[in-house]
Write a protein that holds these residues in place. Structure first.
Motif, PDB file in Angstrom:
ATOM      1  N   SER A 132      52.504 -33.093  31.939  1.00 59.74           N
ATOM      2  CA  SER A 132      51.498 -34.115  31.659  1.00 59.74           C
ATOM      3  C   SER A 132      50.414 -33.641  30.705  1.00 59.74           C
ATOM      4  O   SER A 132      50.282 -34.153  29.595  1.00 59.74           O
ATOM      5  CB  SER A 132      50.873 -34.593  32.980  1.00 59.74           C
ATOM      6  OG  SER A 132      50.034 -35.708  32.757  1.00 59.74           O
ATOM      7  N   ILE A 133      49.598 -32.655  31.130  1.00 60.30           N
ATOM      8  CA  ILE A 133      48.447 -32.267  30.311  1.00 60.30           C
ATOM      9  C   ILE A 133      48.033 -30.825  30.617  1.00 60.30           C
ATOM     10  O   ILE A 133      48.188 -30.338  31.731  1.00 60.30           O
ATOM     11  CB  ILE A 133      47.268 -33.242  30.557  1.00 60.30           C
ATOM     12  CG1 ILE A 133      46.209 -33.127  29.467  1.00 60.30           C
ATOM     13  CG2 ILE A 133      46.680 -33.058  31.943  1.00 60.30           C
ATOM     14  CD1 ILE A 133      45.249 -34.317  29.442  1.00 60.30           C
ATOM     15  N   ALA A 193      47.622 -33.176  25.396  1.00 62.63           N
ATOM     16  CA  ALA A 193      48.093 -34.297  26.207  1.00 62.63           C
ATOM     17  C   ALA A 193      49.516 -34.707  25.827  1.00 62.63           C
ATOM     18  O   ALA A 193      49.774 -35.062  24.673  1.00 62.63           O
ATOM     19  CB  ALA A 193      47.145 -35.484  26.060  1.00 62.63           C
ATOM     20  N   ASN A 194      50.395 -34.666  26.806  1.00 63.70           N
ATOM     21  CA  ASN A 194      51.715 -35.279  26.671  1.00 63.70           C
ATOM     22  C   ASN A 194      51.644 -36.700  27.223  1.00 63.70           C
ATOM     23  O   ASN A 194      52.022 -37.653  26.560  1.00 63.70           O
ATOM     24  CB  ASN A 194      52.759 -34.453  27.430  1.00 63.70           C
ATOM     25  CG  ASN A 194      54.181 -34.913  27.176  1.00 63.70           C
ATOM     26  OD1 ASN A 194      54.498 -35.358  26.077  1.00 63.70           O
ATOM     27  ND2 ASN A 194      55.032 -34.795  28.175  1.00 63.70           N
ATOM     28  N   SER A 195      51.095 -36.843  28.428  1.00 61.46           N
ATOM     29  CA  SER A 195      50.785 -38.172  28.965  1.00 61.46           C
ATOM     30  C   SER A 195      49.353 -38.529  28.562  1.00 61.46           C
ATOM     31  O   SER A 195      48.641 -37.714  27.974  1.00 61.46           O
ATOM     32  CB  SER A 195      50.916 -38.193  30.485  1.00 61.46           C
ATOM     33  OG  SER A 195      49.788 -37.590  31.095  1.00 61.46           O
ATOM     34  N   ASN A 196      48.938 -39.728  28.896  1.00 63.79           N
ATOM     35  CA  ASN A 196      47.596 -40.163  28.497  1.00 63.79           C
ATOM     36  C   ASN A 196      46.529 -39.815  29.520  1.00 63.79           C
ATOM     37  O   ASN A 196      45.346 -40.076  29.302  1.00 63.79           O
ATOM     38  CB  ASN A 196      47.575 -41.680  28.230  1.00 63.79           C
ATOM     39  CG  ASN A 196      47.936 -42.518  29.456  1.00 63.79           C
ATOM     40  OD1 ASN A 196      47.909 -42.045  30.592  1.00 63.79           O
ATOM     41  ND2 ASN A 196      48.286 -43.779  29.215  1.00 63.79           N
ATOM     42  N   THR A 203      41.651 -41.763  31.181  1.00 60.81           N
ATOM     43  CA  THR A 203      42.548 -41.701  30.041  1.00 60.81           C
ATOM     44  C   THR A 203      41.893 -40.947  28.896  1.00 60.81           C
ATOM     45  O   THR A 203      40.991 -41.459  28.238  1.00 60.81           O
ATOM     46  CB  THR A 203      42.934 -43.124  29.580  1.00 60.81           C
ATOM     47  OG1 THR A 203      43.495 -43.826  30.695  1.00 60.81           O
ATOM     48  CG2 THR A 203      43.940 -43.085  28.457  1.00 60.81           C
ATOM     49  N   ILE A 204      42.350 -39.728  28.656  1.00 58.09           N
ATOM     50  CA  ILE A 204      41.784 -38.892  27.603  1.00 58.09           C
ATOM     51  C   ILE A 204      42.495 -39.105  26.269  1.00 58.09           C
ATOM     52  O   ILE A 204      41.928 -38.856  25.209  1.00 58.09           O
ATOM     53  CB  ILE A 204      41.824 -37.393  28.008  1.00 58.09           C
ATOM     54  CG1 ILE A 204      41.070 -36.535  26.994  1.00 58.09           C
ATOM     55  CG2 ILE A 204      43.263 -36.910  28.167  1.00 58.09           C
ATOM     56  CD1 ILE A 204      39.601 -36.834  26.863  1.00 58.09           C
ATOM     57  N   MET A 215      52.362 -34.050  20.740  1.00 61.77           N
ATOM     58  CA  MET A 215      51.235 -33.931  21.649  1.00 61.77           C
ATOM     59  C   MET A 215      50.027 -34.609  21.022  1.00 61.77           C
ATOM     60  O   MET A 215      49.897 -34.651  19.801  1.00 61.77           O
ATOM     61  CB  MET A 215      50.882 -32.454  21.887  1.00 61.77           C
ATOM     62  CG  MET A 215      51.932 -31.635  22.551  1.00 61.77           C
ATOM     63  SD  MET A 215      51.378 -29.896  22.709  1.00 61.77           S
ATOM     64  CE  MET A 215      51.375 -29.371  20.983  1.00 61.77           C
ATOM     65  N   ASP A 216      49.136 -35.113  21.860  1.00 59.93           N
ATOM     66  CA  ASP A 216      47.828 -35.571  21.394  1.00 59.93           C
ATOM     67  C   ASP A 216      46.827 -34.471  21.738  1.00 59.93           C
ATOM     68  O   ASP A 216      46.548 -34.226  22.912  1.00 59.93           O
ATOM     69  CB  ASP A 216      47.431 -36.886  22.074  1.00 59.93           C
ATOM     70  CG  ASP A 216      48.157 -38.080  21.483  1.00 59.93           C
ATOM     71  OD1 ASP A 216      49.367 -37.931  21.190  1.00 59.93           O
ATOM     72  OD2 ASP A 216      47.541 -39.133  21.323  1.00 59.93           O
TER      73      ASP A 216
END
Length: 297
Positions: A132-133, A193-196, A203-204, A215-216
């Motif tokens: 996830s992150i 971040a892979n998920s939000n 929510t990052i 990735m974000d």
């Protein structure tokens, strides 16, 4: 016959005063599934049980617990083709919230029974996998203190954030991206971040996708105390990227260099790493059971 093994964090179950044995027996068809339930006994046990389940020929392995349990169970499964499922029982439940998987045991088990799956990306920090992150800086600092705290849940997490925010000093980071771009920046924290989701519906990275091969990377400056209400509002609206204190860059890989060895937050688990971090995406590497109704991947 599908062999399905549930790996359950008994502390999470005890905290919520719940049992999974009765609903599993009631909701999963024993004509379809050969069912086994295993309980973790110590930190890291879930990863060992997951590896043993793979070696034992499991078709489906389900994590029952919070983000740490999810990450431990998922790690050995990545790249194997074995199906992964989640029954969220933790505090943050970042991956489950991104996928719209209910914290209601019966609803999440219904999804497990239906076996609607998709392949999603995973990531790694210096070859330590996460789903996830991950994060460095204040994010990791809070994760370290939260892991030691007896008070769980959102209130416990928020209390640590409030107590530590003013006295925490931003750190210097050198980021080098796969396209050659380099950034030297002092930041409150950096999230990969892979998920939000951080969890708790925070929510990052609003545009993060589990299937885009990217990735974000969220670089967050430390705001003044009087800026916090507007930032909280943007978080609730899922528009944090509009904040002048936040910069989000999409990348397949980034190298981050820090001045000291410090803790990194890996899906809610604080782990100490070397000064230099190589963070990268592993595209479509985990087959996961999703919610076919309203699941955002």
């Amino acid at each position: 016959m599908q062999k399905i093994i549930f790996i359950a964090n008994k502390n999470s179950l005890a905290r919520h005063k719940l049992s999974i044995e009765e609903p599993i027996a009631r909701l999963l068809d024993t004509n379809i599934f050969s069912i086994e339930i295993q309980y973790t006994e110590y930190h890291g046990h879930a990863a060992l049980l997951s590896k043993l389940a793979i070696d034992d020929g499991a078709n489906i392995i389900v994590a029952v617990g919070g983000d740490g349990t999810v990450n431990e169970v998922a790690g050995p499964i990545i790249g194997t083709g074995v199906t992964f499922g989640v029954v969220p029982m933790g505090s943050g439940n970042g991956l489950a919230r991104h996928l719209n998987i209910s914290r209601n045991i019966e609803k999440s088990l219904t999804l497990i029974s239906a076996q609607k799956t998709t392949l999603i990306d995973t990531c790694s920090v210096n070859n330590k996998r996460f789903v996830s992150i991950a994060g460095v800086g204040f994010d990791a600092h809070v994760a370290k203190l939260f892991a030691k705290s007896a008070r769980r849940g959102f209130l416990g997490y928020s209390r640590i954030v409030a107590n530590e925010f003013l006295k925490y000093k931003s750190k210097n980071y050198h980021l080098k991206f796969d396209n050659g771009e380099e950034i030297f920046q002092r930041a409150l924290f950096i999230a990969f971040a892979n998920s939000n989701q951080f969890g708790y519906n925070t929510t990052i990275a609003p545009e993060a996708s589990l299937v885009d091969g990217l990735m974000d990377i969220c670089i967050v400056d430390k705001p003044k105390i009087y800026n916090l209400p507007s930032i909280a509002n943007l978080l609730l609206l899922r528009k944090i990227e509009l904040s002048p204190f936040v910069r989000i860059i999409k990348a397949k890989k980034v190298t981050v260099t820090r001045k000291k060895k410090r803790v990194v937050n890996i899906d809610g688990e604080p782990i100490k790493f070397e000064k230099k971090l190589e963070v990268k995406i592993n595209p479509l590497s985990l087959n996961i059971i999703i919610n076919p109704h309203g699941s955002k991947v």
